[in-house]
Scaffold this motif. Structure first.
Motif, PDB file in Angstrom:
ATOM      1  N   THR A  13      77.243  41.457 108.887  1.00 37.48           N
ATOM      2  CA  THR A  13      77.924  41.501 110.179  1.00 37.48           C
ATOM      3  C   THR A  13      78.468  40.122 110.531  1.00 37.48           C
ATOM      4  O   THR A  13      77.781  39.107 110.382  1.00 37.48           O
ATOM      5  CB  THR A  13      76.968  41.975 111.282  1.00 37.48           C
ATOM      6  OG1 THR A  13      76.402  43.224 110.914  1.00 37.48           O
ATOM      7  CG2 THR A  13      77.694  42.115 112.617  1.00 37.48           C
ATOM      8  N   ASP A  14      79.750  40.109 110.939  1.00 39.56           N
ATOM      9  CA  ASP A  14      80.488  38.915 111.332  1.00 39.56           C
ATOM     10  C   ASP A  14      80.926  38.040 110.159  1.00 39.56           C
ATOM     11  O   ASP A  14      81.540  36.979 110.372  1.00 39.56           O
ATOM     12  CB  ASP A  14      79.690  38.064 112.336  1.00 39.56           C
ATOM     13  CG  ASP A  14      79.623  38.721 113.713  1.00 39.56           C
ATOM     14  OD1 ASP A  14      80.535  39.506 114.025  1.00 39.56           O
ATOM     15  OD2 ASP A  14      78.665  38.450 114.444  1.00 39.56           O
ATOM     16  N   ASP A  15      80.606  38.448 108.927  1.00 36.09           N
ATOM     17  CA  ASP A  15      81.135  37.720 107.780  1.00 36.09           C
ATOM     18  C   ASP A  15      82.631  37.988 107.625  1.00 36.09           C
ATOM     19  O   ASP A  15      83.131  39.076 107.967  1.00 36.09           O
ATOM     20  CB  ASP A  15      80.442  38.143 106.489  1.00 36.09           C
ATOM     21  CG  ASP A  15      79.094  37.479 106.299  1.00 36.09           C
ATOM     22  OD1 ASP A  15      78.766  36.597 107.098  1.00 36.09           O
ATOM     23  OD2 ASP A  15      78.393  37.874 105.336  1.00 36.09           O
ATOM     24  N   ASN A  16      83.367  37.024 107.065  1.00 38.83           N
ATOM     25  CA  ASN A  16      84.734  37.255 106.614  1.00 38.83           C
ATOM     26  C   ASN A  16      84.662  37.684 105.150  1.00 38.83           C
ATOM     27  O   ASN A  16      84.259  36.892 104.285  1.00 38.83           O
ATOM     28  CB  ASN A  16      85.586  36.001 106.760  1.00 38.83           C
ATOM     29  CG  ASN A  16      85.946  35.715 108.203  1.00 38.83           C
ATOM     30  OD1 ASN A  16      86.246  36.640 108.964  1.00 38.83           O
ATOM     31  ND2 ASN A  16      85.896  34.444 108.595  1.00 38.83           N
TER      32      ASN A  16
ATOM     33  N   THR B  60      91.311  38.317 104.023  1.00 40.40           N
ATOM     34  CA  THR B  60      89.930  38.609 104.438  1.00 40.40           C
ATOM     35  C   THR B  60      89.943  39.595 105.601  1.00 40.40           C
ATOM     36  O   THR B  60      90.968  39.729 106.306  1.00 40.40           O
ATOM     37  CB  THR B  60      89.193  37.333 104.889  1.00 40.40           C
ATOM     38  OG1 THR B  60      89.858  36.778 106.035  1.00 40.40           O
ATOM     39  CG2 THR B  60      89.132  36.296 103.767  1.00 40.40           C
TER      40      THR B  60
ATOM     41  N   LYS C 123      86.959  40.931 108.797  1.00 36.45           N
ATOM     42  CA  LYS C 123      85.657  40.633 109.378  1.00 36.45           C
ATOM     43  C   LYS C 123      84.781  41.874 109.378  1.00 36.45           C
ATOM     44  O   LYS C 123      85.209  42.960 109.768  1.00 36.45           O
ATOM     45  CB  LYS C 123      85.811  40.100 110.799  1.00 36.45           C
ATOM     46  CG  LYS C 123      84.491  39.638 111.435  1.00 36.45           C
ATOM     47  CD  LYS C 123      84.728  39.042 112.793  1.00 36.45           C
ATOM     48  CE  LYS C 123      85.340  37.651 112.694  1.00 36.45           C
ATOM     49  NZ  LYS C 123      84.401  36.675 112.096  1.00 36.45           N
TER      50      LYS C 123
ATOM     51  N   THR D 189      82.016  44.116 110.935  1.00 32.51           N
ATOM     52  CA  THR D 189      81.537  44.358 112.297  1.00 32.51           C
ATOM     53  C   THR D 189      80.305  45.231 112.247  1.00 32.51           C
ATOM     54  O   THR D 189      79.881  45.701 111.178  1.00 32.51           O
ATOM     55  CB  THR D 189      82.633  45.053 113.123  1.00 32.51           C
ATOM     56  OG1 THR D 189      82.795  46.394 112.653  1.00 32.51           O
ATOM     57  CG2 THR D 189      83.972  44.311 113.018  1.00 32.51           C
TER      58      THR D 189
ATOM     59  N   ILE E 125      82.899  47.600 107.583  1.00 31.83           N
ATOM     60  CA  ILE E 125      84.027  46.776 107.141  1.00 31.83           C
ATOM     61  C   ILE E 125      85.261  47.676 107.032  1.00 31.83           C
ATOM     62  O   ILE E 125      85.286  48.630 106.235  1.00 31.83           O
ATOM     63  CB  ILE E 125      83.741  46.117 105.780  1.00 31.83           C
ATOM     64  CG1 ILE E 125      82.459  45.276 105.857  1.00 31.83           C
ATOM     65  CG2 ILE E 125      84.919  45.255 105.338  1.00 31.83           C
ATOM     66  CD1 ILE E 125      81.990  44.781 104.502  1.00 31.83           C
TER      67      ILE E 125
END
Length: 297
Positions: A44-47, A69, A71, A73, A77
């Motif tokens: 979560t919140d990774d690009n 990329t 993000k 959520t 994804i």
């Protein structure tokens, strides 16, 4: 009462760990059908990096806005939807340079294996068109005029289905684009005749695509027939009147030597300075004049 009496202050530290998230890159054709997907994973919140790889036998259609990329959520994804189309392989004439060469077909074609469903042969990519004209001159004999045109084209393999399609024929390097018209040589005293082939095969021709594809080599044989020839030999009196028994019609063919059978009528003789008719005549292609001979009693 005891808890109050014996209380020690409390501190509680609460932290959060990002959850694993999943999604996918979706590959669709122009009709919106899903062809394949590439899984995406992240926290979560990774690009999450987008590295699209087209399905086997397909290619990504150019000029699309594909993000580098996305993000992740709490809902997952949301990968991009990418347009793809069948990839193709081009086979050029130079890839099959010699008669007998071929790119073998594969009845068990699999997408992405770069093979055609059916053979692509040298003759599929190269076409030679030959026109041969044989002229048998009555004096000089056989003369052959042979012209060959060379054409080439490319083949395109659909790397999903293996279907092969062919491009248009183009003139091969060093070849003429078409046949010139052929004028049958005139031979004086003879009539030309096409023994095989047709007059249409002597006309100028710049072939179209269908004519190149379906071409059968042409051969035209031209011969000559000697024309009929004739002349008249006439013996005349001093007034220019034909003498009885003194007219001889001589006939034959061009280049034929015939007996005239001409003779001075009985009781008559040549006038002074006159020459009697020749015993034989050889007809040429040129006009042969009649002969008039003056005789007297």
């Amino acid at each position: 009462q005891d808890q109050i009496t014996n209380w020690t202050d409390q501190t509680v530290d609460i932290d959060y760990t990002a959850n694993d998230q999943t999604g996918a890159i979706t590959y669709v054709d122009r009709e919106g059908n899903t062809i394949d997907t590439t899984p995406l994973t992240g926290k979560t919140d990774d690009n999450v990096t987008i590295n699209p790889v087209a399905p086997a036998g397909w290619k990504i259609i150019a000029d699309q806005q594909i993000p580098k990329t996305v993000k992740a959520t709490a809902k997952g994804i949301q990968g991009p939807s990418i347009l793809v189309e069948h990839d193709t392989i081009t086979v050029k004439p130079g890839d099959l340079p010699n008669p007998g060469d071929k790119k073998p077909g594969n009845p068990d074609k699999k997408p992405g294996d770069k093979t055609p469903k059916t053979d692509i042969t040298y003759n599929d990519l190269h076409k030679a068109m030959t026109r041969t004209i044989n002229v048998t001159d009555p004096h000089t004999g056989l003369k052959t005029t042979k012209v060959t045109l060379n054409y080439e084209r490319t083949a395109t393999i659909d790397d999903v289905t293996g279907k092969v399609t062919y491009g248009n024929w183009t003139v091969a390097e060093g070849s003429k684009a078409g046949f010139d018209g052929f004028n049958v040589p005139a031979v004086p005293g003879y009539t030309s005749e096409i023994k095989s082939g047709s007059a249409a095969d002597l006309k100028a021709l710049t072939p179209n695509q269908d004519q190149i594809t379906n071409w059968t080599d042409q051969t035209v044989d031209i011969d000559y027939t000697a024309n009929d020839q004739s002349l008249k030999i006439t013996y005349v009196d001093k007034d220019g009147n034909p003498v009885e028994g003194g007219i001889f019609n001589v006939s034959g063919k061009t280049d034929q030597t015939v007996d005239t059978k001409a003779k001075i009528p009985a009781g008559w003789v040549l006038e002074d300075g006159q020459t009697d008719a020749p015993k034989t005549i050889t007809f040429t292609g040129a006009h042969t004049d009649d002969i008039t001979i003056k005789i007297e009693h």
